[in-house]
Scaffold this motif. Structure first.
Motif, PDB file in Angstrom:
ATOM      1  N   THR A  62      -6.625   6.020  -9.188  1.00  0.00           N
ATOM      2  CA  THR A  62      -5.658   6.626  -8.271  1.00  0.00           C
ATOM      3  C   THR A  62      -4.977   7.846  -8.886  1.00  0.00           C
ATOM      4  OG1 THR A  62      -3.889   5.136  -8.999  1.00  0.00           O
ATOM      5  CG2 THR A  62      -5.191   4.454  -7.084  1.00  0.00           C
ATOM      6  N   LYS A 117       3.441   3.537  -6.859  1.00  0.00           N
ATOM      7  CA  LYS A 117       2.424   4.472  -7.342  1.00  0.00           C
ATOM      8  C   LYS A 117       2.032   4.079  -8.763  1.00  0.00           C
ATOM      9  CE  LYS A 117       2.861   7.054  -3.684  1.00  0.00           C
ATOM     10  NZ  LYS A 117       1.929   6.944  -2.620  1.00  0.00           N
ATOM     11  N   GLU A 133      -8.540  10.540  -8.829  1.00  0.00           N
ATOM     12  CA  GLU A 133      -9.122  10.895  -7.527  1.00  0.00           C
ATOM     13  C   GLU A 133      -8.029  11.113  -6.485  1.00  0.00           C
ATOM     14  OE1 GLU A 133     -12.415  11.292  -6.909  1.00  0.00           O
ATOM     15  OE2 GLU A 133     -12.898  10.831  -8.999  1.00  0.00           O
ATOM     16  N   ARG A 134      -8.289  12.018  -5.573  1.00  0.00           N
ATOM     17  CA  ARG A 134      -7.364  12.257  -4.467  1.00  0.00           C
ATOM     18  C   ARG A 134      -7.632  11.290  -3.331  1.00  0.00           C
ATOM     19  NH1 ARG A 134      -7.006  18.685  -3.365  1.00  0.00           N
ATOM     20  NH2 ARG A 134      -6.694  19.311  -5.516  1.00  0.00           N
ATOM     21  N   ASP A 135      -6.637  11.121  -2.496  1.00  0.00           N
ATOM     22  CA  ASP A 135      -6.752  10.354  -1.251  1.00  0.00           C
ATOM     23  C   ASP A 135      -7.163   8.895  -1.445  1.00  0.00           C
ATOM     24  OD1 ASP A 135      -6.049  12.658   0.181  1.00  0.00           O
ATOM     25  OD2 ASP A 135      -8.131  13.335   0.214  1.00  0.00           O
ATOM     26  N   ILE A 136      -6.868   8.324  -2.592  1.00  0.00           N
ATOM     27  CA  ILE A 136      -7.097   6.894  -2.786  1.00  0.00           C
ATOM     28  C   ILE A 136      -5.752   6.203  -2.594  1.00  0.00           C
ATOM     29  CG2 ILE A 136      -7.711   5.077  -4.422  1.00  0.00           C
ATOM     30  CD1 ILE A 136      -9.762   6.934  -5.608  1.00  0.00           C
ATOM     31  N   ILE A 137      -5.742   5.193  -1.767  1.00  0.00           N
ATOM     32  CA  ILE A 137      -4.516   4.467  -1.478  1.00  0.00           C
ATOM     33  C   ILE A 137      -4.159   3.586  -2.670  1.00  0.00           C
ATOM     34  CG2 ILE A 137      -3.491   2.704   0.018  1.00  0.00           C
ATOM     35  CD1 ILE A 137      -5.300   3.769   2.267  1.00  0.00           C
ATOM     36  N   GLU A 185       0.837  -1.205   0.000  1.00  0.00           N
ATOM     37  CA  GLU A 185       0.000   0.000   0.000  1.00  0.00           C
ATOM     38  C   GLU A 185       0.865   1.245   0.000  1.00  0.00           C
ATOM     39  OE1 GLU A 185      -2.846   0.199   3.129  1.00  0.00           O
ATOM     40  OE2 GLU A 185      -3.762  -1.718   2.628  1.00  0.00           O
ATOM     41  N   ASP A 186       0.585   2.153  -0.932  1.00  0.00           N
ATOM     42  CA  ASP A 186       1.229   3.468  -1.036  1.00  0.00           C
ATOM     43  C   ASP A 186       2.758   3.420  -1.083  1.00  0.00           C
ATOM     44  OD1 ASP A 186      -0.873   5.121  -1.506  1.00  0.00           O
ATOM     45  OD2 ASP A 186      -1.169   5.704   0.572  1.00  0.00           O
TER      46      ASP A 186
END
Length: 143
Positions: free
Chosen positions: A109, A101, A112-116, A97-98
């Motif tokens: 991803t 990228k 959209e913002r703030d999607i892991i 996760e994260d």
């Protein structure tokens, strides 16, 4: 021959693929350390031919998932009173996760913002990971 003394208490990261030691050294921020650190590059190894080793005379927090992604074959030795108290063998993580990228411009991803960013291990042998959202493929060697 270069001699590096044993450490009394700390961590030894061993069996690092030759050339990857500097990547791990920088990831851990060891260039800014105010304690004793040794980076040994291209040390002879019966198992690997050549290997890198990092000796840290201090206890530090490490993300084993990231280290396993950088080099899944390394070993972390926890040292106390100049003796190995614990030996941790890493492998490629099943889920990341994260860390990776997704570069697919059509992936959610990227839009959209703030999607892991989530990737799953598809093939352990090749180190192939797949994006959870768009199925884009990445290899652990790209990290």
């Amino acid at each position: 021959m270069v001699t590096v003394n044993a450490i009394k208490k700390g961590i030894v990261i061993d069996h690092i693929k030759a050339g990857y030691g500097i990547k791990i050294f920088k990831y851990l921020g060891l260039e800014n350390a105010d304690f004793t650190v040794a980076l040994i590059m291209n040390a002879p190894s019966n198992k690997l031919g050549k290997k890198d080793i990092i000796k840290i005379e201090n206890a530090i927090d490490m993300d084993y998932i990231v280290l396993g992604l950088i080099d899944p074959n390394l070993t972390i030795n926890i040292i106390e009173e100049e003796v190995i108290k614990e030996k941790i063998k890493l492998k490629l993580p099943e889920r990341v996760e994260d860390i990776i990228k997704c570069k697919n411009p059509r992936c959610v991803t990227s839009i959209e913002r703030d999607i892991i960013h989530v990737f799953y291990l598809v093939d352990e042998y090749s180190g192939e990971y797949k994006c959870q959202f768009c199925d884009e493929i990445y290899f652990h060697s790209e990290v």
